[in-house]
Write a protein that holds these residues in place. Structure first.
Motif, PDB file in Angstrom:
ATOM      1  N   SER A  78      14.149  22.044  29.262  1.00 49.16           N
ATOM      2  CA  SER A  78      15.000  23.005  28.552  1.00 49.16           C
ATOM      3  C   SER A  78      15.917  22.316  27.554  1.00 49.16           C
ATOM      4  O   SER A  78      16.549  22.969  26.739  1.00 49.16           O
ATOM      5  CB  SER A  78      15.797  23.839  29.549  1.00 49.16           C
ATOM      6  OG  SER A  78      16.725  23.034  30.206  1.00 49.16           O
ATOM      7  N   ARG A  79      16.006  20.996  27.635  1.00 47.66           N
ATOM      8  CA  ARG A  79      16.774  20.292  26.605  1.00 47.66           C
ATOM      9  C   ARG A  79      16.078  20.364  25.257  1.00 47.66           C
ATOM     10  O   ARG A  79      16.713  20.239  24.210  1.00 47.66           O
ATOM     11  CB  ARG A  79      16.966  18.828  27.013  1.00 47.66           C
ATOM     12  CG  ARG A  79      18.086  18.719  28.021  1.00 47.66           C
ATOM     13  CD  ARG A  79      17.996  17.567  28.948  1.00 47.66           C
ATOM     14  NE  ARG A  79      18.640  17.962  30.209  1.00 47.66           N
ATOM     15  CZ  ARG A  79      18.840  17.153  31.215  1.00 47.66           C
ATOM     16  NH1 ARG A  79      18.467  15.904  31.156  1.00 47.66           N
ATOM     17  NH2 ARG A  79      19.416  17.603  32.304  1.00 47.66           N
ATOM     18  N   ARG A 133      23.621  22.323  27.166  1.00 50.94           N
ATOM     19  CA  ARG A 133      22.216  22.296  27.571  1.00 50.94           C
ATOM     20  C   ARG A 133      21.643  20.878  27.645  1.00 50.94           C
ATOM     21  O   ARG A 133      20.977  20.519  28.598  1.00 50.94           O
ATOM     22  CB  ARG A 133      21.406  23.117  26.565  1.00 50.94           C
ATOM     23  CG  ARG A 133      19.950  23.263  26.886  1.00 50.94           C
ATOM     24  CD  ARG A 133      19.249  23.822  25.668  1.00 50.94           C
ATOM     25  NE  ARG A 133      19.670  25.187  25.414  1.00 50.94           N
ATOM     26  CZ  ARG A 133      18.950  26.252  25.744  1.00 50.94           C
ATOM     27  NH1 ARG A 133      17.806  26.089  26.338  1.00 50.94           N
ATOM     28  NH2 ARG A 133      19.386  27.454  25.463  1.00 50.94           N
ATOM     29  N   LYS A 182      10.487  18.419  34.813  1.00 51.25           N
ATOM     30  CA  LYS A 182      10.943  19.642  35.464  1.00 51.25           C
ATOM     31  C   LYS A 182      11.469  20.623  34.415  1.00 51.25           C
ATOM     32  O   LYS A 182      11.829  20.230  33.302  1.00 51.25           O
ATOM     33  CB  LYS A 182      12.083  19.303  36.424  1.00 51.25           C
ATOM     34  CG  LYS A 182      11.667  18.370  37.533  1.00 51.25           C
ATOM     35  CD  LYS A 182      12.226  18.875  38.860  1.00 51.25           C
ATOM     36  CE  LYS A 182      11.680  18.103  40.024  1.00 51.25           C
ATOM     37  NZ  LYS A 182      12.193  16.708  40.020  1.00 51.25           N
ATOM     38  N   GLU A 183      11.562  21.879  34.821  1.00 48.89           N
ATOM     39  CA  GLU A 183      11.985  22.923  33.891  1.00 48.89           C
ATOM     40  C   GLU A 183      13.343  22.605  33.251  1.00 48.89           C
ATOM     41  O   GLU A 183      13.522  22.740  32.042  1.00 48.89           O
ATOM     42  CB  GLU A 183      12.059  24.264  34.621  1.00 48.89           C
ATOM     43  CG  GLU A 183      12.399  25.412  33.687  1.00 48.89           C
ATOM     44  CD  GLU A 183      12.446  26.740  34.414  1.00 48.89           C
ATOM     45  OE1 GLU A 183      12.303  26.769  35.647  1.00 48.89           O
ATOM     46  OE2 GLU A 183      12.638  27.765  33.727  1.00 48.89           O
ATOM     47  N   HIS A 184      14.310  22.158  34.068  1.00 53.42           N
ATOM     48  CA  HIS A 184      15.641  21.922  33.492  1.00 53.42           C
ATOM     49  C   HIS A 184      15.639  20.743  32.533  1.00 53.42           C
ATOM     50  O   HIS A 184      16.472  20.665  31.634  1.00 53.42           O
ATOM     51  CB  HIS A 184      16.681  21.755  34.599  1.00 53.42           C
ATOM     52  CG  HIS A 184      16.562  20.497  35.398  1.00 53.42           C
ATOM     53  ND1 HIS A 184      17.186  19.344  35.045  1.00 53.42           N
ATOM     54  CD2 HIS A 184      15.858  20.218  36.533  1.00 53.42           C
ATOM     55  CE1 HIS A 184      16.900  18.403  35.932  1.00 53.42           C
ATOM     56  NE2 HIS A 184      16.081  18.909  36.837  1.00 53.42           N
TER      57      HIS A 184
END
Ligand SMILES: Nc1ncnc2c1ncn2[C@@H]1O[C@H](COP(=O)(O)OP(=O)(O)OP(=O)(O)O)[C@@H](O)[C@H]1O
Ligand SMILES: [Mg+2]
Lengths: 248, 288
Positions: free
Chosen positions: A79-80, A109, A74-76
């Motif tokens: 984003s790491r 993050r 997933k996007e989140h």
């Protein structure tokens, strides 16, 4: 290292308006590479970045980052590993939160958002020092709401935030499009510096051909969802403005 | 005077719900209609537990948790099943009507002959004053808790989710989970309100939640007007303003009744009043 294989994205599939925005696309990027991505409007540049960041889901294909297949993430989660700067300076920061709180999120993050209050003095010092390097005087305004800053200020802070947790990959989609010429130059210089200092792989989309020549160590051109030109550092150096203009 | 004091008591009791609406509306931008159902749920559970001889303090966490669970369902339907937030709230609220009726077994439960939360220690001889102290302390604790929560790392992530979802996701925040948790907390606060009001008024009723979401919105909007007077946007000021808004709202209603407005028209008065509060800032803008 970023490795993209047969990446495909269509919009409005199965309708009369079906459009292949990214078409069986392949390419690899190495650590520390600063890639300039050019191409006419609608050639699929933003879609490609959105697919890599996970903002859009690919129809098929593979995206590997440091050997891990991330296409299902997933996007989140992605984003790491991936930092992003958007064309709209408002997109990258949270307007009602203070500068300090925005940076707290950037710092967290890749960490757990726990029930502790982490914006204490130690953290404040650290952020203040980081922001001082921008020379915008913003280190004195850490408690100011992000929404009260100018687009250029916000974009510069977004950039700092996006490299804060040392991402593997940095995606920049026309980050200077909404900025005045002076702020644009500042932001581009800062981008270059942060990419070199942190040895990040970066992909920068731009319509500014002078920037495209001046920055980066590789240049790609997209057209109709495919990469049609790929110049490495050496050939990019020999490129001149007239030749670049003739690509379009 | 007593008339206005009981209005203040109600205002305090409802202010926990207003804090819930503050979370859903101001932080997540979701007008959460589940509130109508969870308010009754909190009250119903409280009444049933107290009448079954459970200690009145025990029904407090019970009401919070059960209502939080209901809020999480709305959050799940919205965030995971991609149903419009308003619709998700209406669905859960509708379902809760049956659940509430099942819990209560009848449409009204009077709390007769049982010890209420206000009787643990006596702060004041006068019954209403005693209640005031209790309610004030509890709301103070809620406000403190909410203020702290919103300043934690988790709270910042929650605020960012409602404020700029794209930014939140690109900073590693699981926004779906945040929305679910946020609506759970919001409805937990609402359940607490049901818990308090049931004991203030001495009964739970299956219809006690009808229209409370509007009361909450009205309180939050009034709170906003108050915040503008202060000129500061700090979280604790916002929360204090929401509580004051809730009390002020009750006082206005009490005033409306005292000048002889038929209680029949009370909801109409509420609706018009909320419309006024919402539109005054806009009307002013269009004049400027
Ligand atoms: N959400 C969407 N729904 C339908 N079509 C879309 C969507 N997003 C992009 N497209 C289409 O996909 C194609 C590629 O768009 P994209 O935004 O990636 O282009 P771009 O190279 O970033 O262009 P620009 O330089 O104008 O930013 C375009 O034809 C566009 O119309
Ligand atoms: Mg684009």
């Amino acid at each position: 290292m970023l490795e993209i294989r047969n990446l495909q994205k269509q919009f409005n599939r199965g309708t009369a308006n079906e459009i292949t925005a990214v078409d069986k696309l392949n390419f690899q990027a190495w650590r520390g590479e600063f890639i300039i991505l050019v191409g006419s409007n609608g050639s699929g540049k933003s879609t490609l970045l959105n697919l890599i960041a996970g903002n859009l889901n690919a129809d098929s294909g593979s995206i590997k980052l440091n050997g891990d297949e991330i296409v299902e993430y997933k996007e989140h989660e992605r984003s790491r590993l991936i930092g992003r700067i958007f064309q709209n300076p408002l997109s990258g920061t949270s307007p009602d939160l203070s500068i300090l709180e925005n940076f707290r999120l950037a710092y967290l993050r890749d960490k757990c958002k726990s029930l502790r209050i982490g914006t204490g003095n130690d953290f404040r010092e650290m952020i203040s020092e980081k922001i001082r390097e921008l020379n915008m005087g913003l280190e004195k305004k850490l408690d100011q709401e992000m929404g009260k800053l100018s687009g250029g200020q916000r974009q510069a802070l977004t950039l700092l935030m996006s490299v804060f947790a040392r991402p593997t990959l940095l995606l920049l989609d026309e980050p200077t499009a909404a900025l005045d010429p002076k702020s644009s130059v500042q932001l581009m210089k800062l981008t270059e510096m942060l990419i070199q200092d942190n040895q990040i792989t970066a992909i920068l989309v731009t319509h500014n051909l002078k920037d495209a020549l001046q920055y980066g160590n590789r240049i790609l051109q997209m057209s109709e969802g495919k990469i049609i030109r790929d110049f490495d550092a050496e050939s990019k150096k020999n490129l001149n403005l007239n030749e670049l203009v003739s690509w379009f | 005077m007593d008339f206005y004091l009981s209005a203040i008591l109600l205002g305090l009791g409802f202010s926990s719900m207003a804090m819930g609406i503050f979370i859903s509306m101001k932080i997540f931008n979701i007008p959460d209609i589940t509130t109508d159902g969870t308010f009754t749920l909190g009250g119903a559970l409280t009444a049933v537990l107290i009448m079954s001889d459970f200690h009145s303090l025990l029904s407090m966490p019970a009401a919070f948790l059960l209502c939080a669970f209901a809020g999480a369902i709305t959050g799940f339907i919205h965030a995971k099943m991609k149903v419009n937030a308003l619709l998700a709230g209406i669905l859960v609220m509708t379902a809760l009507y049956s659940v509430n009726l099942a819990i209560m077994g009848k449409s009204n439960i009077p709390l007769i002959g049982k010890a209420l939360v206000f009787e643990i220690i006596t702060f004041a001889e006068d019954g209403n004053l005693n209640r005031f102290v209790y309610l004030f302390l509890m709301i103070l604790i809620c406000a403190f808790f909410l203020d702290r929560l919103l300043k934690t790392d988790f709270g910042i992530a929650m605020r960012a989710t409602g404020n700029n979802e794209q930014m939140a996701r690109s900073n590693g925040i699981n926004t779906d989970r945040m929305k679910i948790t946020g609506l759970a907390i919001a409805n937990g606060f609402t359940g607490l309100s049901g818990y308090l009001i049931t004991q203030v008024q001495g009964f739970a009723d299956i219809n006690m939640g009808i229209g409370v979401v509007i009361l909450g919105l009205g309180s939050v909007m009034m709170g906003e007007m108050i915040v503008r007077l202060f000129g500061s946007n700090s979280i604790i000021i916002q929360i204090t303003a929401v509580i004051s808004g809730s009390i002020l709202f009750r006082l206005v209603l009490a005033f409306a009744l005292s000048i002889g407005i038929d209680p029949l028209y009370l909801k109409l008065v509420v609706a018009v009043f909320v419309l006024l509060i919402i539109s005054i800032p806009n009307l002013r803008k269009s004049h400027a």
